[in-house]
Scaffold this active site. Structure first.
Site, PDB file in Angstrom:
ATOM      1  CG  HIS A   1      -1.808   1.213   1.285  1.00 54.86           C
ATOM      2  ND1 HIS A   1      -2.994   1.314   0.597  1.00 54.86           N
ATOM      3  CD2 HIS A   1      -1.666   2.385   1.950  1.00 54.86           C
ATOM      4  CE1 HIS A   1      -3.547   2.490   0.829  1.00 54.86           C
ATOM      5  NE2 HIS A   1      -2.766   3.155   1.652  1.00 54.86           N
TER       6      HIS A   1
ATOM      7  CG  HIS B   1     -10.064   3.519   3.602  1.00 48.42           C
ATOM      8  ND1 HIS B   1     -10.547   3.549   4.882  1.00 48.42           N
ATOM      9  CD2 HIS B   1      -8.739   3.779   3.713  1.00 48.42           C
ATOM     10  CE1 HIS B   1      -9.580   3.855   5.730  1.00 48.42           C
ATOM     11  NE2 HIS B   1      -8.470   3.992   5.040  1.00 48.42           N
TER      12      HIS B   1
ATOM     13  CG  ASP C   1      -4.401  12.330   0.741  1.00 49.41           C
ATOM     14  OD1 ASP C   1      -3.405  12.314   1.481  1.00 49.41           O
ATOM     15  OD2 ASP C   1      -4.987  11.298   0.369  1.00 49.41           O
TER      16      ASP C   1
END
Length: 754
Positions: free
Chosen positions: A44, A90, A112
């Site tokens: 990830h 997610h 972000d």
């Protein structure tokens, strides 16, 4: 994993990766250092299976201010305004705990955006589930939608669109992708760099707990052996827990700090927590950082340093502050009731006996106390292994391509097929507030979202942005390269429906286990198709995300690249025509009746075929130049309405999933009016999903015809709107009331999983 397994394997590191760590450090790593490498070198966080392939994507363009590599991509929108955009997944946390998994997905994507200096203005949510007639799917579906709505509504950011896909391929692995767009004055743009030796690292926001340890960094880096039951329950502590009210205060505090010029760099704490934020900010600046792990505020007793550094507890940011501004930073945070703690300092690289200077991330007990762990920051942030994994074209692909549903005859009436394809997503998006900030011009239910670029702290402007998210997993399972180009074409067409041309692309690439050779082939083909089509259409890819290991018990999802495409509107003072027929409208097809290739009206990869259990065949073929001409024409027809001018178009929608049949049904249902259409060549043309076609409604067909002739685009008169039935002569005759009822399948009561 056996109880007596070596620590590095228990943390998800391979034997070869352990040896590489030994080479980096020149010694054996201690358990804390292994924990840092395990999260930062996870799939990830490091993209170790994909990043070499992503290098083929075009990333530069006239408007691009920030491309891939930062927390979000940034474009110059004009008038001194920049827009930031990012899309993330997610998936794995949402499969374990759907409400919190989806909610914290929203929280993470918001951070972000405002870590770049932009105020988040909207969210979009492409969602993928199994069929809803299974109880666990209802539980996942209701949990995910509830998590998105509760977090987005509470934090005060509108959810303005997305996608909703139900398919058996997602029964074990739902996909929850979230896109966010924000805006800022160009001068407020800030990057996540720990600049300035001696500057202070300040942790902002929530306290640190054990929730989220091994969260997305670990959950998203391996498959699930089972779904549901004890296996999922054992993973629940890995799912982060969100607090949208904490996030709201954090947004306002961070934007004020940036407005006042009190921070020189800022980074959100998402995957891998403090380990990621400290190492990445230091590595980007070519410096090091000392972190006092003992002063990190905690909400649980007994946490060891490895837990503190790798926890993914939500609503936290790391700010880099000059010492002279520290008191001012603490005062701003106190005013917003945001906890702020100085936890570290930026350090100068040190030169060893040989080689270049190294910026070290040192985890200490007291800022000048004993060193508990010491690793090169760049080794964590940038030097993870990069694997060129074996890839192989699926052995059964030729057989699936040959199993073509195009020649199938409908087992019943086309009307029955149509009734099984229409879905009204309103029960989902009505749970979302899409008018926060009052910027939304076109919200959920349209082909693309359209927003004014306005809000606190932005220069006065009449500019706007259009956004869309799209995917086509059925076609990607058959032709990942060609179908990814079809997804981009669909996005461009959706923007055209609101009168806007595209400016940039972000991607969320959802695939199965990269250790399976066929999955890696799918990934490389999709990335190649995206790169080729972006160059063809002149679009930069300014950011993205790769989500791998979407598998359960060895079964991979179909390849699901999701694209988010953004366009800039120079003047937005009016509204586009919309997608609702009115009585008396003339219905016109803009674009070729037949697609390129030997077999027009292909049904391979179509929703019609999938409903019948047919997953094979060849998907439609895209002619990029023809697609560009048609989309340019539609933009030219629609865009004057954005300037407040009168246009000949009264409604427009592109032909996509479900073909003409679903497009016509949506136009009729939106306007609550029927239509009589003639001249379609059988069920193939009715349900074919060939791109580069739009259904346009007009009161002045001559104007449309003249414009199409001038642009070299064919048009066909299909029929007229009126009555209370959708009649496609010779094919189907259904009441609009029955279409409404069939589309309302999402209204059924939720079923809670046992």
């Amino acid at each position: 994993m056996p109880i007596d397994a070596p620590l590095h394997r228990a943390l998800g590191l391979t034997d070869d990766e352990l040896q590489q760590i030994r080479v980096v450090l020149g010694r054996e790593p201690n358990p804390l250092e292994l924990s840092l490498f395990s999260v930062m070198w996870s799939e990830h966080c490091s993209y170790k299976s994909s990043r070499r392939h992503l290098a083929v994507l075009p990333t530069t363009g006239e408007r691009v201010l920030v491309g891939p590599g930062e927390n979000a991509g940034v474009l110059d929108a004009g008038d001194g305004i920049a827009v930031a955009i990012r899309i993330e997944s997610h998936n794995h946390p949402s499969a374990i705990e759907p409400h919190q998994g989806a909610a914290t997905g929203v929280g993470g994507i918001l951070r972000d955006i405002f870590t770049m200096g932009a105020r988040p203005l909207c969210v979009m949510d492409p969602l993928f589930f199994g069929e809803l007639d299974e109880p666990r799917q209802r539980w996942l579906f209701d949990g995910v939608v509830g998590g998105i709505s509760s977090y987005g509504n509470s934090v005060g950011v509108p959810t303005v669109g997305g996608e909703l896909t139900f398919d058996a391929t997602y029964a074990e692995n739902p996909l929850v992708n979230v896109l966010c767009m924000g805006a800022m004055p160009v001068g407020r743009l800030v990057l996540g760099r720990a600049s300035g030796v001696g500057n202070v690292a300040v942790l902002l926001g929530a306290t640190t707990g054990r929730d989220g340890i091994g969260g997305v960094s670990v959950l998203a880096s391996s498959g699930f052996s089972t779904s549901g039951g004890d296996a999922d329950d054992s993973l629940r502590p890995s799912v982060q827990v969100g607090d949208p009210y904490e996030e709201k205060r954090l947004i306002e505090a961070c934007l004020e700090l940036l407005d006042q010029g009190l921070v020189v760099g800022i980074q959100d704490l998402g995957g891998a927590g403090l380990a990621c934020a400290t190492s990445e900010t230091a590595a980007r600046a070519g410096l090091g950082m000392d972190v006092d792990v003992t002063v990190v505020p905690r909400r649980e007793p007994g946490m060891v340093p490895a837990e503190v550094m790798t926890s993914e507890s939500q609503e936290r940011m790391l700010a880099i502050v000059e010492p002279a501004h520290l008191d001012e930073v603490l005062a701003v945070c106190a005013r917003w009731e945001v906890l702020a703690t100085a936890i570290g300092r930026v350090t100068e690289p040190t030169r060893g006996a040989e080689g270049p200077p190294v910026g070290w991330l040192r985890i200490r007990e007291g800022l000048d106390g004993p060193v508990l762990g010491e690793v090169p920051a760049v080794a964590l942030a940038d030097d993870a292994p990069s694997y060129d994994r074996p890839r192989r074209r699926p052995a059964d692909l030729d057989a699936r391509l040959a199993d073509d549903p195009t020649d199938d005859e409908p087992p019943g009436s086309c009307g029955d097929d149509l009734m099984g394809l229409v879905v009204d997503p309103a029960p989902v998006y009505r749970q979302y507030d899409h008018q926060l900030f009052l910027n939304t011009v076109v919200g959920p239910g349209g082909d693309a979202a359209l927003l004014r670029l306005g809000g606190p702290g932005l220069p006065a402007s009449t500019r706007g942005v259009a956004l869309t998210t799209d995917s086509n997993p059925r076609a990607c399972a058959l032709d990942p390269r060609g179908a990814t180009a079809l997804v981009l074409a669909e996005s461009i067409a959706n923007l055209a429906c609101v009168g806007v041309r595209p400016a940039a692309v972000v991607n969320c690439l959802n695939f199965g286990n990269p250790e399976h050779e066929e999955v890696m082939w799918q990934l490389v083909e999709c990335v190649g198709g995206l790169a080729d089509s972006c160059r063809t259409f002149g679009l930069p890819v300014i950011g993205g995300n790769v989500s791998l290991y979407n598998e359960s018990s060895g079964v991979d999802i179909d390849p699901t690249p999701v694209l988010g495409v953004l366009g800039i509107v120079d003047e937005l003072v009016g509204t586009p025509p919309g997608a609702a027929l009115s009585r008396g409208d003339t219905i016109v097809l803009v674009g070729e009746r037949d697609g390129p290739g030997e077999r027009p009206h292909r049904l391979g990869g179509s929703a019609w075929a999938a409903r019948r259990g047919r997953r094979g065949g060849t998907p439609p073929v895209l002619d990029p130049m023809a697609h560009q001409r048609v989309c340019d024409l539609v933009v030219d027809l629609v865009s004057p309405s954005l300037r407040g001018e009168t246009v000949a178009v009264s409604a427009v929608r592109d032909v996509s999933s479900g073909g003409f049949a679903v497009t016509l049904a949506e136009l009729c249902c939106n306007g609550n009016v029927g239509a009589i259409v003639s001249g379609l060549h059988g069920h193939r043309e009715l349900f074919c999903e060939q791109p580069s076609r739009f259904v346009v409604a007009t009161r002045d067909p001559d104007a449309i015809g003249f414009a199409a002739h001038a642009a070299g685009v064919p048009i066909s008169m299909l029929g007229v709107a009126g009555g209370d039935r959708l009649v496609v002569e010779g094919l189907c005759d259904v009441a609009i009331a029955d279409l409404h009822a069939a589309a309302a399948r999402l209204h059924r009561d939720a079923v809670v999983a046992p």
